[in-house]
Design a protein around this motif. Sequence first.
Motif, short mmCIF file in Angstrom:
data_model
loop_
_atom_site.label_atom_id
_atom_site.label_comp_id
_atom_site.label_asym_id
_atom_site.label_seq_id
_atom_site.Cartn_x
_atom_site.Cartn_y
_atom_site.Cartn_z
N GLU A 65 0.84 -1.20 0.00
CA GLU A 65 0.00 0.00 0.00
C GLU A 65 0.88 1.25 0.00
O GLU A 65 1.90 1.33 0.69
CB GLU A 65 -0.94 0.02 1.21
N PRO A 70 -4.11 5.91 0.29
CA PRO A 70 -4.78 4.74 0.85
C PRO A 70 -5.58 3.98 -0.19
O PRO A 70 -6.22 4.56 -1.07
CB PRO A 70 -5.70 5.36 1.92
N ASN A 71 -5.50 2.65 -0.12
CA ASN A 71 -6.19 1.73 -1.03
C ASN A 71 -5.60 1.71 -2.43
O ASN A 71 -6.20 1.12 -3.34
CB ASN A 71 -7.69 2.03 -1.10
N CYS A 72 -4.44 2.32 -2.61
CA CYS A 72 -3.69 2.19 -3.85
C CYS A 72 -2.39 1.46 -3.53
O CYS A 72 -1.80 1.67 -2.47
CB CYS A 72 -3.38 3.55 -4.46
N TYR A 73 -1.93 0.62 -4.46
CA TYR A 73 -0.83 -0.29 -4.16
C TYR A 73 0.21 -0.32 -5.27
O TYR A 73 -0.11 -0.14 -6.44
CB TYR A 73 -1.38 -1.71 -3.96
N LYS A 300 -9.25 11.33 0.70
CA LYS A 300 -9.06 10.20 1.62
C LYS A 300 -8.75 10.68 3.04
O LYS A 300 -9.25 10.11 4.03
CB LYS A 300 -7.94 9.30 1.10
N LYS A 304 -11.14 10.06 6.25
CA LYS A 304 -10.63 9.31 7.40
C LYS A 304 -10.92 10.04 8.71
O LYS A 304 -11.19 9.43 9.74
CB LYS A 304 -9.13 9.08 7.24
N TYR A 332 -7.97 7.37 -9.46
CA TYR A 332 -7.72 6.33 -8.47
C TYR A 332 -9.01 5.96 -7.73
O TYR A 332 -9.05 4.96 -7.02
CB TYR A 332 -6.67 6.81 -7.46
N HIS A 333 -10.04 6.76 -7.90
CA HIS A 333 -11.34 6.48 -7.26
C HIS A 333 -12.18 5.50 -8.06
O HIS A 333 -13.29 5.16 -7.64
CB HIS A 333 -12.15 7.78 -7.14
N ASP A 336 -13.99 2.30 -6.36
CA ASP A 336 -15.01 2.70 -5.39
C ASP A 336 -16.19 3.36 -6.10
O ASP A 336 -17.35 3.09 -5.77
CB ASP A 336 -14.43 3.67 -4.36
#
Length: 345
Positions: A65, A70-73, A300, A304, A332-333, A336
């Motif tokens: 990660e 966050p939530n991108c790798y 993000k 959070k 990147y969204h 989701d």
Amino acid sequence: MGRRGDKESCALSILMNESKFPQKLRPRRMRISPAVRSMVRETEITAKDFIYPIFVVAGKNVSEEIPSMPNCYRISVDNAVKLAKELWALGIPAVEVFGLPEYKDEIGSSAWDMKSPVQCAMAAIKQAVPEMVIVGDVCLCQYTSHGHCGKLCGHYVDNDATLELLQKVAVSQAKAGADIIAPSDMMDGRVAAIRQALDDEGYINTSIMSYAVKYASAYYGPFRDAADSAPSFGDRRSYQMDPANAREAIKEVDLDLDEGADMIIVKPALSYLDIVRRVREHINLPLITYNVSGEYAMVKAAAKNGWIDEKRIVLETLTSMKRAGADSIITYHAIDAVKWLRESK
């Protein structure tokens, strides 16, 4: 009084005040229910509007990660293939492939190494999901030891000497399976150079999606962490555009179209929707905007902390980009957003 009574009371109030406010001037009639709002909605976003950026690295079963995203790798080729299958199942038709090479040098030669993670990922994705559109980012910043987007002459990026290197990158990506080449370096003349190189090698049907309008933006910070592409000295303001300039965007677009660009990118997106609109009104070709890493990271972080409704903010933001004139959105969204859009139906 019950709900029906409330409605009747409201209707009576409207009738009593009819002389003060004629009923024919009531736009709220078109907002009265979800069904009506949906029926008259001017702008719709769907899965096919999205291009999902991925970061590939060497190794197997790697999934790291990115702290600022966050939530991108950062993922290895095998996991890139798994992700591509997931994206395709969601209806997302395209990926843009970025990568972290195993080695760097002064001219970024790993950028055209057919054994590099980017080229390997493109080949593997094309084999596993043949219909998926693969976009290849053509730039040298991730691959050079100094982090700049071209060949250096002292501390100056040598524009014309860089063009030959970009040609090598573009051809290698087309050979690996890229359907679209997206030069993001902002060197003058690079679209013509890449078009010539692709044609000379027989890739006449490989499209060029030019980052014609790419600003020297502070919104790229998280991406530079993700791709390990921050410059080791200075900045990129001598080749990326000044955020204060709007008319210059049209000049850059016209130059790239004259050189053979098939599609145009405006980057970043959120603070440059006025530019997206200007470009949309100027061209009839496909227009793409890049919802960049800093825009993503801010959402993000705020979500959070519970400061915003992430789902509503994201869908509103993406809708604004399409409303401004974008045909596609690199974001990147995407994953989701597609899941949220499905939930809302």
